[in-house]
Design a protein around this motif. Structure first.
Motif, PDB file in Angstrom:
ATOM      1  N   LEU A  37       1.151  -1.319   0.366  1.00 55.86           N
ATOM      2  CA  LEU A  37      -0.302   0.117  -0.119  1.00 55.86           C
ATOM      3  C   LEU A  37       0.934   1.538   0.100  1.00 55.86           C
ATOM      4  CD1 LEU A  37      -3.109   0.933  -0.016  1.00 55.86           C
ATOM      5  CD2 LEU A  37      -2.442   1.202   3.249  1.00 55.86           C
TER       6      LEU A  37
ATOM      7  N   LEU B 234      -1.870   6.546   3.074  1.00 53.50           N
ATOM      8  CA  LEU B 234      -1.223   6.278   4.032  1.00 53.50           C
ATOM      9  C   LEU B 234      -1.090   7.900   5.222  1.00 53.50           C
ATOM     10  CD1 LEU B 234      -1.897   4.007   6.741  1.00 53.50           C
ATOM     11  CD2 LEU B 234       0.781   3.880   6.508  1.00 53.50           C
TER      12      LEU B 234
ATOM     13  N   CYS C 292      -7.595   3.044   1.546  1.00 53.22           N
ATOM     14  CA  CYS C 292      -6.857   2.314   2.273  1.00 53.22           C
ATOM     15  C   CYS C 292      -7.850   0.802   2.299  1.00 53.22           C
ATOM     16  CB  CYS C 292      -6.110   2.703   3.653  1.00 53.22           C
ATOM     17  SG  CYS C 292      -5.061   3.563   3.584  1.00 53.22           S
TER      18      CYS C 292
ATOM     19  N   ALA D  95       1.835  -2.232   4.470  1.00 53.42           N
ATOM     20  CA  ALA D  95       1.800  -1.067   4.324  1.00 53.42           C
ATOM     21  C   ALA D  95       2.996  -0.133   4.803  1.00 53.42           C
ATOM     22  CB  ALA D  95       0.993  -0.372   5.847  1.00 53.42           C
TER      23      ALA D  95
END
Ligand code: C2E
Ligand code: MG
Ligand code: MG
Ligand code: MG
Length: 283
Positions: A202, A207, A220, A236
Motif C-alpha cells: 500500500l 497512509l 486504504c 503498509a
C-alpha cells in the motif's frame, strides 16, 4: 543522447530548465562509473508484524555516496539511471549485494529474514532477470523464499513480450513477488488476476492522511479489500504514527514498514534489531 532529448518535443529555453539539464548531466556522468567505483551501499528497513512487532522481512534500499555530488537519495538518481540504462548494472549489483548479505546473516546465525529488493522495469526489459536471480540463489546457496522482488506497475505498462514468462519463472524459483506503491500508478485491476504475484504494498501516499482524511481512509480500505479478496499479502509502507498502526490493525493489515519502527539501517544495526526483536520463521 541528443536523440533522447528531442524526443519529448521542443521546449522553450528557461534558466530552470538549463539547471535541471546541468544537474542531470552531472548525475548521469557520475552514475556511469559508480558501480565499479564502489560508491553504492544498501540499508535495510524492517518490515514488522503489526501485532507483535517482530521483524518479518527487510527491504533493501540503495544509497549512493559520490565524491562530487555527496549523498544522493534514490529519488534523485534512479530515474536518470533508468533513462540511460545504467539501472540494469546497478540493479544487478543490488541483487548480488542483497544475496551476499542474506548469506552472511544466515551464516552468523542471526535468524532467517527475507530480503526485499526493488527492481526497475528496465531490469525486466534487459537481460533475463530470472536467469540472473537463479544464478545468484545458487551461488549464495539460498532458497528462493529468501528473496522478494518489489516492482512497480510500470513493469506491466511497458508490457515486454517476456514479462509474464519472467514472472512465472521467478515464482517457480520460490521468490516472492510484490507490487510496490500500489495505487500510485495506473493500477489496472485486470493484471492482478493474470500475474502470479504474492502481495501488494500500500503506497504511503494514502497512509499520510490516515486517520483524518476520509478519502485516504477509503483508499486504504479499498486496497486492503482487494488484497484480501484476491488472497494477496499486504504491507503498509510509511507507517509513522501509533494512530496509523492502530488503524491498520483494525483494517486487518498484518505487516507495516515505516519510521515508527525504523528507517533504513546499516547492516550491523539491522542485525542488532534482529537479535532484539526476533524474527518470524522464514524458510
Ligand atoms: P520504495 O521502494 O517505495 O521505498 C520506500 C521509501 O520510503 C524509502 O525511501 C524509505 O526510506 C521511505 N520510507 C520508509 N518509511 C517511511 C516513513 O515512515 N515515512 C516516510 N516519509 N518515508 C518512509 P528511499 O530509500 O529514499 O527510496 C525511494 C525509492 O527509491 C524507493 O521507494 C524505490 O522506488 C527506489 N529505490 C530504492 N532502492 C532501490 C534499488 O535498489 N533499486 C531500484 N530500482 N529502486 C530503488
Ligand atoms: Mg520498495
Ligand atoms: Mg514503496
Ligand atoms: Mg514509494
Amino acid at each position: 543522447d541528443s536523440k533522447r532529448r528531442v524526443r519529448n518535443g521542443w521546449q522553450a529555453f528557461t534558466p530552470a530548465l538549463a539547471l535541471a539539464q546541468q544537474e542531470r548531466l552531472r548525475v548521469e556522468t557520475q552514475l556511469r562509473r559508480a558501480v565499479e567505483n564502489g560508491e553504492f551501499h544498501l540499508v535495510y528497513q524492517p518490515q514488522v508484524d503489526l501485532h507483535r512487532g517482530r521483524i518479518v522481512a527487510a527491504e533493501a534500499l540503495i544509497r549512493w555516496h559520490n565524491q562530487h555530488l555527496g549523498e544522493m537519495r534514490p529519488d534523485r538518481f534512479i530515474g536518470h539511471a533508468e533513462t540511460t540504462g545504467d539501472i540494469v548494472r546497478i540493479g544487478g549489483w543490488v541483487l548480488r549485494e542483497a544475496c551476499r548479505q542474506a548469506r552472511a546473516w544466515r551464516d552468523a546465525g542471526l535468524g532467517v529474514v527475507r530480503i526485499a529488493v526493488n527492481v526497475s522495469y528496465r531490469q525486466f526489459l534487459g537481460d533475463d532477470l530470472a536467469d540472473s536471480v537463479r544464478a545468484l540463489l545458487q551461488e549464495f546457496d539460498l532458497p528462493g523464499a529468501a528473496l522478494e522482488l518489489e516492482f512497480t506497475e510500470r513493469v506491466l505498462i511497458e508490457d515486454a513480450p517476456d514479462t509474464l514468462r519472467t514472472f512465472a519463472e521467478l515464482r517457480a524459483l520460490g521468490v516472492l513477488l510484490t507490487i510496490d506503491d500500489f495505487g500510485e500508478g495506473y493500477s489496472a485491476l485486470n493484471y492482478l488476476r493474470r500475474l502470479p504475484i504474492h502481495g501488494l504494498k500500500l503506497s504511503q501516499l494514502f497512509l499520510e492522511g490516515v486517520p483524518h482524511n476520509k478519502s485516504d481512509v477509503a483508499v486504504c480500505q479499498a486496497v486492503s479489500g482487494i488484497a484480501r479478496s484476491l488472497g494477496l499479502g499486504l504491507v503498509a509502507e510509511g507507517v509513522e504514527s501509533e494512530a496509523q498502526r492502530q488503524f491498520l490493525l483494525q483494517l486487518g493489515v498484518p505487516v507495516g514498514q515505516g519510521f515508527l519502527f525504523a528507517p533504513g539501517l546499516p547492516p550491523d544495526e539491522f542485525a542488532l534489531r534482529l537479535e532484539q526483536a526476533g524474527t518470524e520463521a522464514t524458510p
